[in-house]
Design a protein around this motif. Sequence first.
Motif, PDB file in Angstrom:
ATOM      1  N   PHE A  67       0.810  -1.218   0.000  1.00  0.00           N
ATOM      2  CA  PHE A  67       0.000   0.000   0.000  1.00  0.00           C
ATOM      3  C   PHE A  67       0.846   1.272   0.000  1.00  0.00           C
ATOM      4  O   PHE A  67       0.331   2.357  -0.238  1.00  0.00           O
ATOM      5  CB  PHE A  67      -0.938   0.028   1.206  1.00  0.00           C
ATOM      6  N   LYS A 116       0.398   4.418  -2.361  1.00  0.00           N
ATOM      7  CA  LYS A 116      -0.934   4.403  -2.979  1.00  0.00           C
ATOM      8  C   LYS A 116      -1.884   5.196  -2.094  1.00  0.00           C
ATOM      9  O   LYS A 116      -1.759   5.208  -0.871  1.00  0.00           O
ATOM     10  CB  LYS A 116      -1.445   2.974  -3.110  1.00  0.00           C
ATOM     11  N   ARG A 124      -5.721   6.040  -0.486  1.00  0.00           N
ATOM     12  CA  ARG A 124      -6.685   5.178   0.200  1.00  0.00           C
ATOM     13  C   ARG A 124      -7.625   4.467  -0.773  1.00  0.00           C
ATOM     14  O   ARG A 124      -7.944   3.290  -0.580  1.00  0.00           O
ATOM     15  CB  ARG A 124      -7.491   6.002   1.205  1.00  0.00           C
ATOM     16  N   GLN A 143      -5.780   1.590  -2.353  1.00  0.00           N
ATOM     17  CA  GLN A 143      -5.593   0.526  -1.367  1.00  0.00           C
ATOM     18  C   GLN A 143      -6.881  -0.279  -1.181  1.00  0.00           C
ATOM     19  O   GLN A 143      -6.878  -1.513  -1.208  1.00  0.00           O
ATOM     20  CB  GLN A 143      -5.166   1.120  -0.027  1.00  0.00           C
ATOM     21  N   GLN A 144      -7.985   0.435  -1.022  1.00  0.00           N
ATOM     22  CA  GLN A 144      -9.248  -0.244  -0.765  1.00  0.00           C
ATOM     23  C   GLN A 144      -9.741  -0.997  -1.992  1.00  0.00           C
ATOM     24  O   GLN A 144     -10.299  -2.092  -1.855  1.00  0.00           O
ATOM     25  CB  GLN A 144     -10.276   0.745  -0.228  1.00  0.00           C
ATOM     26  N   THR A 173      -7.213   0.660   5.578  1.00  0.00           N
ATOM     27  CA  THR A 173      -6.014   0.148   4.934  1.00  0.00           C
ATOM     28  C   THR A 173      -4.879   1.149   5.139  1.00  0.00           C
ATOM     29  O   THR A 173      -5.109   2.348   5.193  1.00  0.00           O
ATOM     30  CB  THR A 173      -6.212  -0.060   3.419  1.00  0.00           C
ATOM     31  N   LYS A 174      -3.656   0.602   5.258  1.00  0.00           N
ATOM     32  CA  LYS A 174      -2.488   1.486   5.352  1.00  0.00           C
ATOM     33  C   LYS A 174      -1.225   0.662   5.193  1.00  0.00           C
ATOM     34  O   LYS A 174      -1.233  -0.558   5.336  1.00  0.00           O
ATOM     35  CB  LYS A 174      -2.485   2.238   6.681  1.00  0.00           C
ATOM     36  N   ALA A 175      -0.142   1.380   4.906  1.00  0.00           N
ATOM     37  CA  ALA A 175       1.192   0.770   4.868  1.00  0.00           C
ATOM     38  C   ALA A 175       1.717   0.709   6.289  1.00  0.00           C
ATOM     39  O   ALA A 175       1.318   1.509   7.152  1.00  0.00           O
ATOM     40  CB  ALA A 175       2.125   1.570   3.976  1.00  0.00           C
TER      41      ALA A 175
END
Length: 77
Positions: free
Chosen positions: A39, A42, A44, A47-48, A73-75
């Motif tokens: 992610f 990228k 949100r 990512q989603q 979502t996240k890195a």
Amino acid sequence: MITAHDIETLIRDSFPEAKITVQGDDGAHFAAEVIDESFRGKNRVQQQRAVYAALKGKMDGSNGELHALALTTKAPA
């Protein structure tokens, strides 16, 4: 009926190294957090979309098994 474990398994197929937490037990409404290195860089939405693609149509319209998924979502930090 879909379970939290089913959702985690579907996501893990696409994100094998991710930290994944799925909560919810009513068979229709769930919350998931997916933390994955892929992610990074990228936004949100990107990512989603990647996570929704991993669900392989389980959320598609009124015929989908999964009716609601609050997704974070996240890195990794």
